[in-house]
Motif scaffolding. Structure first.
Motif, short mmCIF file in Angstrom:
data_model
loop_
_atom_site.label_atom_id
_atom_site.label_comp_id
_atom_site.label_asym_id
_atom_site.label_seq_id
_atom_site.Cartn_x
_atom_site.Cartn_y
_atom_site.Cartn_z
N ALA A 106 7.34 11.81 -3.38
CA ALA A 106 7.21 10.41 -2.98
C ALA A 106 7.46 9.48 -4.14
CB ALA A 106 5.82 10.18 -2.39
N ALA A 107 7.04 9.88 -5.33
CA ALA A 107 7.26 9.04 -6.52
C ALA A 107 8.75 8.86 -6.79
CB ALA A 107 6.57 9.67 -7.73
N ARG A 108 9.52 9.94 -6.68
CA ARG A 108 10.96 9.83 -6.88
C ARG A 108 11.60 8.99 -5.78
NH1 ARG A 108 10.29 15.08 -8.78
NH2 ARG A 108 10.50 15.92 -6.67
N ALA A 109 11.16 9.17 -4.54
CA ALA A 109 11.72 8.40 -3.43
C ALA A 109 11.54 6.91 -3.65
CB ALA A 109 11.07 8.83 -2.12
N LEU A 110 10.38 6.51 -4.20
CA LEU A 110 10.16 5.10 -4.52
C LEU A 110 11.16 4.62 -5.57
CD1 LEU A 110 6.27 4.76 -4.66
CD2 LEU A 110 7.83 3.59 -3.09
N GLY A 111 11.39 5.46 -6.57
CA GLY A 111 12.32 5.07 -7.63
C GLY A 111 13.72 4.84 -7.13
N TRP A 112 14.13 5.59 -6.08
CA TRP A 112 15.48 5.42 -5.55
C TRP A 112 15.66 4.05 -4.90
CZ3 TRP A 112 14.71 10.78 -2.92
CH2 TRP A 112 14.86 11.78 -3.88
N ILE A 113 14.58 3.40 -4.51
CA ILE A 113 14.69 2.09 -3.86
C ILE A 113 15.27 1.07 -4.83
CG2 ILE A 113 13.30 0.17 -2.99
CD1 ILE A 113 11.57 2.18 -1.57
N GLY A 114 14.90 1.14 -6.09
CA GLY A 114 15.48 0.23 -7.06
C GLY A 114 14.47 -0.68 -7.72
N PRO A 115 14.94 -1.65 -8.52
CA PRO A 115 14.06 -2.48 -9.35
C PRO A 115 13.02 -3.27 -8.57
CG PRO A 115 16.34 -2.69 -10.07
CD PRO A 115 16.37 -1.91 -8.80
N ILE A 116 13.25 -3.54 -7.28
CA ILE A 116 12.29 -4.31 -6.51
C ILE A 116 10.92 -3.63 -6.50
CG2 ILE A 116 12.91 -3.21 -4.32
CD1 ILE A 116 11.99 -6.88 -4.79
N VAL A 117 10.91 -2.31 -6.61
CA VAL A 117 9.65 -1.55 -6.59
C VAL A 117 8.76 -1.91 -7.77
CG1 VAL A 117 8.67 0.78 -6.77
CG2 VAL A 117 10.60 0.35 -5.24
N LEU A 118 9.38 -2.26 -8.88
CA LEU A 118 8.59 -2.59 -10.07
C LEU A 118 7.65 -3.75 -9.81
CD1 LEU A 118 11.46 -2.27 -12.71
CD2 LEU A 118 9.55 -0.68 -12.41
N GLU A 119 8.04 -4.65 -8.92
CA GLU A 119 7.19 -5.79 -8.60
C GLU A 119 5.98 -5.40 -7.77
OE1 GLU A 119 9.51 -8.82 -6.71
OE2 GLU A 119 11.28 -8.40 -7.96
N ASP A 128 0.80 -1.22 0.00
CA ASP A 128 0.00 0.00 0.00
C ASP A 128 0.84 1.27 0.00
OD1 ASP A 128 -2.29 -1.48 0.00
OD2 ASP A 128 -2.52 -1.46 2.19
N LEU A 129 2.14 1.14 0.18
CA LEU A 129 3.01 2.32 0.21
C LEU A 129 3.51 2.71 -1.17
CD1 LEU A 129 5.20 1.48 3.34
CD2 LEU A 129 3.25 3.03 3.21
N VAL A 130 3.20 1.88 -2.16
CA VAL A 130 3.76 2.13 -3.48
C VAL A 130 2.74 2.79 -4.40
CG1 VAL A 130 5.55 0.38 -3.37
CG2 VAL A 130 3.26 -0.26 -4.10
#
Length: 822
Positions: free
Chosen positions: A645-658, A636-638
């Motif tokens: 917040a959108a950029r911060a998610l991107g900094w996490i890396g490829p795992i976010v794509l899932e 629910d955080l994605v």
């Protein structure tokens, strides 16, 4: 008594008026002799007593301890006799100021050899210190009195300061270029690779030099190893030399102040006259009084504030206040502030008119250029033909590997990582480890053990430590910095820290004491440096974070990590700890990040959960139940609710794509935010997600997708994304020749934005003449100002240029020219 009162006393010693357009003998300026006297010699003891009282009070308030109370009457008499000698010295005001307080005090002591007669040894030492302090105040008065002295002294100091800036910053470390023969660092000009920046406004990426041109205040974001400090060095050296690229010609004549936040992080942002002392410039004492204040007041400064993230989180607001107040107090100066992205929020300095830019990950072309540059530098010391052939083979093999192998491509995103990959690839004769942990372990092996062995060096100073004791000792220093929130430590503290741990490492303890071991680690590991006398840090923060993580994992101190996980400067340490930990330890750490904490702020709880998600890709082995819980807690955080917040998610890396939601049923506003997140992940796996956004009518979504082309495989992105975007009101960015050719294969586009420095011949051949209606040349044209080649595009009606491209000629009739910023 305050400094203004001391200045008034000193002012009494000199005549009120006099010529100020040339050097003047000090003897002709004193007020107790000559035709314009306002004092008698009987006034000197009174002034001496007042000065003495003020200076002793100043010393006491400053914490200067006295062994015993000095004899005031004897000191007053000595100071009065010294002040009288001002009427006999054969110095003009300019020469006196150039001598500085210490040398000028010695000059007065020679002129009044009997001044301290009768003083005992303690009082004589106290008097010598007081005499130098008085001389400092006298020189400050002479500088304030005469603009001539000020200008001449400022110019002389600025010449020296510029030379020192070049000497301090005109080199870069390139790890392991030649383990057997080459130096540890290379000239900045030979090693520097132009970095690219981007904004979130849909504009094209641009070389950093071009992006900074014409901007007075910039906040530059960049992840660890992205080249922030390198760019700061490049700007400082270029300005100090007066050797500037065309886009930055407006910086000529400015005075660079390199202000690493780590140097003053706990004392707050210094005032201008304390800039040099705060960063431990070795010749601070030679700085003319008020010089930095004058530089800033005249709008001549280039202030390079490097590493906001190096300040403790609780101190950043105080730093922000200074970055609000100082630019307002001193308008006209240029400010560049750098930070890791996680340390400051979006619009952190927007109200102070700071433009926010991001250092882009190295593009494919940037990676290729870096690898080429690295190997060209490595060839400089090779004379054997067979070795040259082998190195050329390594170069081509590595270029192919980073293009084809996904894991390597994901690692090669910044200059630091590219340098390590080049060094390791050569060192291991074409073999590269995979994954972050393996890469750093191999790098430590190369730097700590193989480096000296392959240079055929005898053990220096009789110390010969194998790799593991070196790592253990370095970990102790890194762990101290982590616990104390520092990225730099005093040399004394480093030696004391080693001394505490040496008994537990007998192999090291047998070979020397803490001082000898410290010198060995500093001189022989390639991981430590002394940036200023008396201080030590790691050559790059990434090594400090990795060694800190090793120390924490070995101590099984995972609760310690969990307790600090809300702090952004611990993020890399926690990621690396997951890579180093055993499966059960990984599970414990990740569960701790997910767990609710009493009195935790919502923003910190969210940060912990997202950090848990970011750590998944580093865990080699993990209980599937733990992995499932991380997904469940973070699902629910994605759905970001802001661009920040959108950029911060991107900094996490490829795992976010899932974890990103299916974009098919969301609003255009949310689709745009999801596009920002996905395009922030420079991994070709993002293309699969972006395909589901490519048919959106929203201009913001389409512009975001078009602007991200350079981050991905050119042909695949062109076929799966660019070729499907609605063309209406959309500029299609082109950053290199490969993209230009791909766009031509798609039939061209009516509105094209050229962000890379392509030649007129390449553009004339690559752009589709019958389709082009609007062209944006978003780069510095340099000498190619004749645009008559545009006559080949009959439908072209609008031409946009960067603000640097004034004076163009040959624009076809009927084409409207718009200059950005005009």
């Amino acid at each position: 008594m305050d400094p203004a009162a001391i200045h008034t006393l000193v002012q009494e010693l000199f005549v009120a008026e006099g010529p100020v357009d040339r050097p003047v003998r000090i003897a002709s300026l004193v007020a107790f002799q000559g035709d314009r006297r306002t004092l008698t010699e009987r006034d000197l003891p009174r002034i001496a007593a007042a000065l003495l009282a003020a200076l002793l009070k100043e010393a006491t308030e400053g914490g200067v301890a006295q062994k015993r109370e000095p004899a005031h009457p004897e000191l007053t008499d000595a100071l009065a006799r010294t002040l009288h000698a001002l009427g006999t010295v054969d110095l003009d005001d300019l020469r006196a100021v150039r001598l500085g307080p210490e040398a000028f005090a010695r000059h007065l002591a020679i002129a009044a050899p009997d001044a301290d007669e009768g003083l005992d040894a303690d009082d004589a030492r106290a008097y010598a210190s007081l005499r130098e302090a008085v001389c400092g105040h006298i020189l400050r008065f002479l500088v304030r009195r005469s603009p001539f002295v000020t200008a001449a002294e400022d110019a002389a100091f600025e010449e020296r300061y510029a030379r020192d800036i070049v000497a301090a910053h005109d080199h870069l470390t390139i790890y392991g270029i030649d383990l057997a023969h080459s130096p540890d660092s290379w000239p900045l000009d030979a090693a520097y690779l132009s970095l690219e920046t981007e904004t979130d406004a849909g504009g094209p990426s641009a070389p950093a030099e071009q992006a900074l041109a014409g901007r007075e205040r910039v906040l530059l974001w960049g992840v660890a190893g992205s080249g922030k400090t390198t760019l700061v060095q490049r700007l400082a050296v270029s300005v100090a030399r007066g050797d500037l690229p065309v886009p930055l010609a407006g910086l000529r004549g400015r005075v660079p102040f390199v202000l690493p936040v780590r140097r003053f992080r706990r004392d707050g942002f210094p005032e201008p006259d304390a800039f040099l002392s705060a960063v431990r410039y070795p010749h601070t004492a030679a700085q003319p009084p008020g010089w930095a204040e004058r530089v800033l007041s005249h709008g001549r400064g280039l202030l390079l504030v490097d590493g906001v993230d190096e300040a403790p989180e609780g101190e950043r607001e105080r730093l922000r206040e200074a970055l609000r107040e100082l630019p307002a107090r001193y308008p006209g100066n240029i400010w560049l502030v750098t930070s890791r992205p996680s340390a400051v929020r979006e619009n952190w300095l927007a109200s102070e008119r700071f433009t926010e830019l991001k250092l882009s990950p190295l593009s494919r072309e940037g990676v290729t250029a870096f690898i080429r540059r690295w190997h060209a530098a490595a060839r400089q010391d090779i004379t054997d033909g067979a070795d040259l052939d082998r190195l050329s083979g390594y170069e081509e093999t590595l270029l192919d590997a980073v293009r084809i192998t996904r894991d390597l491509g994901r690692l090669a995103t910044n200059p630091l990582m590219c340098g390590l990959l080049c060094a390791l690839h050569r060192d291991r004769r074409g073999y590269l480890p995979r994954g972050r942990k393996a890469l750093y372990d191999a790098a430590l092996s190369m730097l700590l053990e193989r480096r000296d062995r392959e240079r055929a060096m005898l053990p220096p100073e009789g110390i010969d430590l194998p790799q593991e004791p070196k790592i253990q000792l370095l970990q102790k220093l890194a762990h101290w910095m982590l616990v104390n929130g520092r990225s730099e430590m005093d040399r004394t503290t480093a030696v004391e820290t080693l001394g505490r741990h040496l008994p537990a490492i007998p192999h090291a303890a047998r070979q020397g004491g803490p001082e000898e071991i410290y010198r060995h680690l500093l001189n022989r590991t390639g991981l430590l440096r002394e940036p200023t006398p008396g201080s030590v840090d790691f050559v790059h923060r990434t090594f400090q974070d990795y060694l800190s993580a090793r120390a924490v994992v070995e101590r099984h101190d995972f609760d310690f990590l969990i307790d600090h996980a809300h702090l952004d400067d611990w993020e890399e340490v926690i990621r690396m700890s997951v890579a180093l930990a055993r499966p059960d330890e990984c599970g414990y750490l990740l569960e701790g990040l997910l767990a609710a904490r009493k009195d935790a702020r919502p923003v910190h709880a969210r940060h912990r959960k997202l950090l848990a998600a970011a750590c998944l890709e580093h865990a080699t082995e993990l209980d599937p139940e733990v992995r499932s819980r991380v997904h469940r807690y973070t699902r629910d955080l994605v759905r970001p609710t802001s661009l920040e917040a959108a950029r911060a998610l991107g900094w996490i890396g490829p795992i976010v794509l899932e974890m990103l939601p299916d974009p098919s049923g969301v609003s255009d506003e949310e689709a745009h935010r999801l596009a920002v997140t996905a395009t922030s992940i420079a991994d070709d796996r993002a293309i699969d997600y972006l395909v589901r956004l490519r048919d959106r009518a929203s201009w913001a979504v389409r512009a975001q997708l078009a602007g991200a082309w350079r981050r991905y495989d050119t042909d695949r992105y062109a076929e799966e994304i660019i070729g499907h975007l609605d063309e209406r009101e959309l500029d299609f960015p082109v950053s290199d020749l490969e993209e230009l050719r791909a766009l031509r294969r798609l039939g061209g586009r009516p509105c094209v934005q050229i962000a890379g420095a392509l030649t007129p011949d390449q553009l004339a051949e690559g752009l589709v003449a019958e389709r082009l209606t609007e062209l944006w040349l978003a780069y510095d044209l340099g000498a190619d100002l004749d645009l008559s080649w545009l006559a080949a595009f009959p439908r072209l009606h609008t031409l946009r240029l960067s603000h640097r491209n004034t004076g163009v000629t040959g624009v076809p009739e009927g084409v409207q020219v718009i200059v950005a910023g005009a």
